[in-house]
Design a protein around this motif. Sequence first.
Motif, mmCIF file in Angstrom:
data_model
loop_
_atom_site.group_PDB
_atom_site.id
_atom_site.type_symbol
_atom_site.label_atom_id
_atom_site.label_comp_id
_atom_site.label_asym_id
_atom_site.label_seq_id
_atom_site.Cartn_x
_atom_site.Cartn_y
_atom_site.Cartn_z
ATOM 1 N N MET A 1 115.842 12.573 11.706
ATOM 2 C CA MET A 1 117.064 13.212 11.230
ATOM 3 C C MET A 1 118.210 12.200 11.269
ATOM 4 O O MET A 1 118.430 11.543 12.280
ATOM 5 C CB MET A 1 117.374 14.413 12.117
ATOM 6 N N SER A 2 118.946 12.068 10.188
ATOM 7 C CA SER A 2 120.047 11.108 10.158
ATOM 8 C C SER A 2 121.273 11.705 10.846
ATOM 9 O O SER A 2 121.501 12.909 10.822
ATOM 10 C CB SER A 2 120.366 10.708 8.718
ATOM 11 N N LYS A 3 122.046 10.832 11.438
ATOM 12 C CA LYS A 3 123.244 11.252 12.172
ATOM 13 C C LYS A 3 124.438 11.323 11.235
ATOM 14 O O LYS A 3 124.508 10.620 10.239
ATOM 15 C CB LYS A 3 123.522 10.270 13.300
ATOM 16 N N THR A 4 125.377 12.179 11.596
ATOM 17 C CA THR A 4 126.645 12.274 10.877
ATOM 18 C C THR A 4 127.704 11.507 11.663
ATOM 19 O O THR A 4 127.488 11.130 12.821
ATOM 20 C CB THR A 4 127.100 13.740 10.739
ATOM 21 N N VAL A 5 128.845 11.309 11.047
ATOM 22 C CA VAL A 5 129.964 10.668 11.734
ATOM 23 C C VAL A 5 130.289 11.441 13.018
ATOM 24 O O VAL A 5 130.456 10.860 14.093
ATOM 25 C CB VAL A 5 131.194 10.578 10.799
ATOM 26 N N LYS A 6 130.333 12.758 12.919
ATOM 27 C CA LYS A 6 130.676 13.595 14.080
ATOM 28 C C LYS A 6 129.686 13.392 15.222
ATOM 29 O O LYS A 6 130.086 13.374 16.394
ATOM 30 C CB LYS A 6 130.736 15.063 13.668
ATOM 31 N N ASP A 7 128.412 13.231 14.897
ATOM 32 C CA ASP A 7 127.389 13.021 15.930
ATOM 33 C C ASP A 7 127.635 11.753 16.740
ATOM 34 O O ASP A 7 127.175 11.638 17.885
ATOM 35 C CB ASP A 7 125.989 12.911 15.308
ATOM 36 N N GLU A 162 150.359 18.191 4.446
ATOM 37 C CA GLU A 162 150.303 18.855 3.140
ATOM 38 C C GLU A 162 151.673 19.415 2.765
ATOM 39 O O GLU A 162 152.044 19.427 1.592
ATOM 40 C CB GLU A 162 149.218 19.931 3.134
ATOM 41 N N GLY A 163 152.442 19.844 3.776
ATOM 42 C CA GLY A 163 153.806 20.309 3.545
ATOM 43 C C GLY A 163 154.721 19.202 3.036
ATOM 44 O O GLY A 163 155.739 19.479 2.400
ATOM 45 N N LEU A 164 154.326 17.957 3.300
ATOM 46 C CA LEU A 164 155.064 16.799 2.778
ATOM 47 C C LEU A 164 154.526 16.369 1.410
ATOM 48 O O LEU A 164 154.914 15.330 0.888
ATOM 49 C CB LEU A 164 154.954 15.623 3.763
ATOM 50 N N GLY A 165 153.602 17.160 0.868
ATOM 51 C CA GLY A 165 153.045 16.865 -0.444
ATOM 52 C C GLY A 165 151.892 15.877 -0.429
ATOM 53 O O GLY A 165 151.529 15.339 -1.481
ATOM 54 N N MET A 166 151.306 15.654 0.740
ATOM 55 C CA MET A 166 150.239 14.660 0.871
ATOM 56 C C MET A 166 148.852 15.270 0.670
ATOM 57 O O MET A 166 148.595 16.396 1.076
ATOM 58 C CB MET A 166 150.258 14.028 2.270
ATOM 59 N N GLU A 167 147.987 14.465 0.078
ATOM 60 C CA GLU A 167 146.561 14.778 0.039
ATOM 61 C C GLU A 167 145.985 14.283 1.366
ATOM 62 O O GLU A 167 146.240 13.151 1.773
ATOM 63 C CB GLU A 167 145.897 14.036 -1.122
ATOM 64 N N VAL A 168 145.232 15.143 2.069
ATOM 65 C CA VAL A 168 144.665 14.794 3.369
ATOM 66 C C VAL A 168 143.151 14.848 3.282
ATOM 67 O O VAL A 168 142.577 15.848 2.847
ATOM 68 C CB VAL A 168 145.166 15.763 4.476
ATOM 69 N N HIS A 169 142.514 13.750 3.716
ATOM 70 C CA HIS A 169 141.059 13.643 3.702
ATOM 71 C C HIS A 169 140.584 13.371 5.126
ATOM 72 O O HIS A 169 141.061 12.432 5.759
ATOM 73 C CB HIS A 169 140.641 12.503 2.767
ATOM 74 N N THR A 170 139.694 14.216 5.646
ATOM 75 C CA THR A 170 139.125 14.006 6.978
ATOM 76 C C THR A 170 137.602 14.079 6.899
ATOM 77 O O THR A 170 137.048 14.718 6.004
ATOM 78 C CB THR A 170 139.641 15.049 7.994
ATOM 79 N N LEU A 171 136.938 13.411 7.862
ATOM 80 C CA LEU A 171 135.474 13.366 7.857
ATOM 81 C C LEU A 171 134.847 14.452 8.705
ATOM 82 O O LEU A 171 133.724 14.869 8.445
ATOM 83 C CB LEU A 171 134.986 12.002 8.343
ATOM 84 N N CYS A 172 135.526 14.886 9.766
ATOM 85 C CA CYS A 172 134.981 15.942 10.628
ATOM 86 C C CYS A 172 136.104 16.613 11.392
ATOM 87 O O CYS A 172 137.228 16.123 11.427
ATOM 88 C CB CYS A 172 133.944 15.369 11.598
ATOM 89 N N GLU A 173 135.783 17.763 11.971
ATOM 90 C CA GLU A 173 136.741 18.530 12.755
ATOM 91 C C GLU A 173 136.163 18.800 14.140
ATOM 92 O O GLU A 173 134.951 18.901 14.303
ATOM 93 C CB GLU A 173 137.014 19.881 12.105
ATOM 94 N N PHE A 174 137.075 18.926 15.117
ATOM 95 C CA PHE A 174 136.709 19.362 16.450
ATOM 96 C C PHE A 174 137.677 20.466 16.848
ATOM 97 O O PHE A 174 138.864 20.403 16.535
ATOM 98 C CB PHE A 174 136.829 18.214 17.476
ATOM 99 N N ASP A 175 137.172 21.469 17.558
ATOM 100 C CA ASP A 175 138.030 22.528 18.103
ATOM 101 C C ASP A 175 138.813 21.971 19.278
ATOM 102 O O ASP A 175 138.392 21.008 19.922
ATOM 103 C CB ASP A 175 137.194 23.723 18.578
ATOM 104 N N GLY A 176 139.928 22.616 19.583
ATOM 105 C CA GLY A 176 140.722 22.226 20.746
ATOM 106 C C GLY A 176 141.642 21.068 20.448
ATOM 107 O O GLY A 176 141.978 20.793 19.320
ATOM 108 N N HIS A 177 142.027 20.404 21.544
ATOM 109 C CA HIS A 177 142.964 19.297 21.426
ATOM 110 C C HIS A 177 142.681 18.243 22.468
ATOM 111 O O HIS A 177 141.796 18.344 23.250
ATOM 112 C CB HIS A 177 144.403 19.756 21.536
#
Length: 177
Positions: A1-7, A162-177
């Motif tokens: 199984m190949s890994k993802t960036v998040k992995d 996005e409120g500043l009119g920017m296009e936002v691109h992300t590779l993965c998300e994590f819950d929390g902070h």
Amino acid sequence: MSKTVKDLIRSIVDFPHEGIVFRDVTTLFADAEGFRMAIGQLLAPYKGERIDKVIGLEARGFILGGAVAHQLSTGFVPIRKKGKLPGAVISEAYQLEYGEAVMEIHDDALTPGERVLIVDDLLATGGTAAAAITLCQRLRAEVMGCAFVIDLPELGGRKVLEGLGMEVHTLCEFDGH
């Protein structure tokens, strides 16, 4: 199984403070295949676009931004914390959770009309990236978008940008902070 960036991103509990889960991208950077995958995914939405400079935000954004700039065959410009750049700079203050910070760029780093892409490892509240956008715009560059490896959606950074009119691109998300 190949890994993802998040992995390939290590999570460190209670760093730098209790209750925080630090998302450590150095494990991603250390994996040659993973690092190449991340760079490819960061620049994918911008292939075919004219990007004159890639802007990297201190400090891990330097690693990512330099690699993205290399792949796009374009220049790289660092935006650093106050007092780190020699020569004439312009500054922009932004709010932190407790207090304020200042980012700087050389006053001759961009020319009017240049099209730039902002790159960093993590999108949290969006304060650092918003300051970077303002600095680029003050130099009359056109910000084409902002690309991050990680988004922490609960902290609202995407909405800020996005409120500043920017296009936002992300590779993965994590819950929390």
